[in-house]
Design an enzyme around this catalytic site. Structure first.
Site, PDB file in Angstrom:
ATOM      1  N   SER A 155       0.887  -1.174   0.000  1.00 50.98           N
ATOM      2  CA  SER A 155       0.000   0.000   0.000  1.00 50.98           C
ATOM      3  C   SER A 155       0.915   1.212   0.000  1.00 50.98           C
ATOM      4  O   SER A 155       2.074   1.123   0.417  1.00 50.98           O
ATOM      5  CB  SER A 155      -0.841   0.015   1.275  1.00 50.98           C
ATOM      6  OG  SER A 155      -1.572   1.218   1.385  1.00 50.98           O
ATOM      7  N   TYR A 207      -2.817  -0.497  10.704  1.00 53.35           N
ATOM      8  CA  TYR A 207      -2.655  -0.736   9.266  1.00 53.35           C
ATOM      9  C   TYR A 207      -1.281  -0.272   8.793  1.00 53.35           C
ATOM     10  O   TYR A 207      -0.559  -1.021   8.130  1.00 53.35           O
ATOM     11  CB  TYR A 207      -3.755  -0.004   8.497  1.00 53.35           C
ATOM     12  CG  TYR A 207      -3.801  -0.336   7.015  1.00 53.35           C
ATOM     13  CD1 TYR A 207      -4.198  -1.593   6.576  1.00 53.35           C
ATOM     14  CD2 TYR A 207      -3.462   0.608   6.045  1.00 53.35           C
ATOM     15  CE1 TYR A 207      -4.260  -1.901   5.218  1.00 53.35           C
ATOM     16  CE2 TYR A 207      -3.517   0.313   4.686  1.00 53.35           C
ATOM     17  CZ  TYR A 207      -3.921  -0.951   4.276  1.00 53.35           C
ATOM     18  OH  TYR A 207      -3.976  -1.256   2.937  1.00 53.35           O
ATOM     19  N   LYS A 233       1.783  -2.383   7.239  1.00 47.54           N
ATOM     20  CA  LYS A 233       2.158  -2.222   5.828  1.00 47.54           C
ATOM     21  C   LYS A 233       3.626  -1.804   5.674  1.00 47.54           C
ATOM     22  O   LYS A 233       4.277  -2.176   4.696  1.00 47.54           O
ATOM     23  CB  LYS A 233       1.211  -1.232   5.134  1.00 47.54           C
ATOM     24  CG  LYS A 233      -0.196  -1.809   4.910  1.00 47.54           C
ATOM     25  CD  LYS A 233      -0.181  -3.015   3.950  1.00 47.54           C
ATOM     26  CE  LYS A 233      -1.563  -3.552   3.635  1.00 47.54           C
ATOM     27  NZ  LYS A 233      -1.569  -4.649   2.664  1.00 47.54           N
TER      28      LYS A 233
END
Ligand SMILES: NC(=O)c1ccc[n+]([C@@H]2O[C@H](COP(=O)([O-])OP(=O)(O)OC[C@H]3O[C@@H](n4cnc5c(N)ncnc54)[C@H](O)[C@@H]3O)[C@@H](O)[C@H]2O)c1
Length: 275
Positions: free
Chosen positions: A140, A153, A157
């Site tokens: 991402s 998150y 990532k």
């Protein structure tokens, strides 16, 4: 890898969004495709939608044993794997001090250990097969720059990005014919803001106010944004051209430059607005 026809791909998180589009596109390229996902009903629908000789294997990527079973299934079914897409991922946000251990355990289990399990189960078999291959990890832009309200998150990532770079370095250092790509999308119109639909009961935790706020912002931002099939097109191009980084928006260059400039100047990197 330039030749797709007759070769074999495995895609995790293939029941929805980017994974589903990738599996479909690789099938159109003439590949035999194994679709893996934890959401069984949606996975069966995805396989039926792709047709041909695409097959489903229900897999929870947080389990090393389950991913090992996926690899065994893929090799038993098609005899080889040339493209591995470690794509399954979930989003959980919230203010850092309000996020629970379960929030981190869940996001790390899927977004980081899912990739690690994929690497361990497939790469030794791909190396032993001796053919050229490609590992595609869906990271991402949140693996390259961080934003507020996104701790679990973003932390996962950044780790996924490091895992992808380490894999690429390791494969190059042993002279393997396997290339690696890190897919770093901005916003894509998928089910990512509804990730909690697949959160296991044992890792469930009440959503904090910050978590609910960012989940809504993600739903608003992804709705009507880039299509998953446009991302799949970029991935196929990157495999053919052996490109490591696969961004989806031209803004990635400015965001990376800003971050590097800030860090070199010893400042907190500014927070990008992803598009
Ligand atoms: N949509 C975006 O804006 C965006 C942006 C950047 C990166 N990504 C990344 O793209 C990848 C794909 O997500 P998406 O946007 O298509 O979302 P999505 O929710 O549509 O698809 C994700 C899929 O992963 C599956 N999954 C969840 N937990 C799993 C597990 N434990 N084992 C196996 N499968 C599991 C889900 O069932 C779902 O089918 C993720 O890694 C995500 O972080 C998405």
């Amino acid at each position: 890898m330039h030749e797709f026809e007759g070769r074999v791909a495995v895609v995790t998180g293939a029941a929805s969004g980017i994974g589903r589009a990738l599996a479909g596109r690789l099938s159109v390229e003439g590949m035999h495709v194994v679709l893996a996902d934890v959401e069984d009903g949606a996975l069966r629908d995805a396989v039926a939608g792709i047709g041909g000789d695409a097959v489903a294997f229900t897999t929870d990527v947080t389990s090393a044993a389950a991913v090992e079973a996926l690899a065994e299934f893929a090799y038993d079914t098609f005899g080889a794997v040339h493209v591995l897409c470690n794509n399954a991922g979930v989003f959980q946000g919230g203010l850092m001090w309000e996020c629970s251990d379960a929030d981190f355990e869940w996001t790390f289990g899927v977004n980081v250990m899912g990739i690690v399990h994929g690497i361990r189960a497939f790469v030794p078999r791909m190396l032993a097969g001796g053919a050229e291959g490609h590992v595609v990890n869906t990271v991402s832009m949140a693996g390259l720059a961080s934003t507020p309200f996104s701790g679990p998150y973003d932390v996962s990532k950044f780790a996924a990005m490091a895992a992808t770079e380490c894999l690429a370095h390791d494969l190059a250092s042993v002279g393997a014919a396997i290339r690696v790509s890190a897919v770093c999308p901005g916003l894509v119109d998928t089910g990512i803001s509804r990730s909690r639909r697949n959160r296991p009961a044992e890792l469930d935790a009440p959503q904090s106010e910050g978590g609910a706020f960012v989940e809504q912002a993600l739903a608003d931002g992804t709705a009507g944004s880039m299509s998953p099939s446009a991302v799949a097109d970029l991935v196929v191009e990157a495999i053919q051209e052996e490109r490591f980084l696969v961004p989806t928006r031209p803004s990635y260059a400015r965001q990376l430059t800003d971050r590097t400039e800030d860090l070199v100047a010893r400042r907190l990197p500014r927070s990008p607005i992803f598009d």
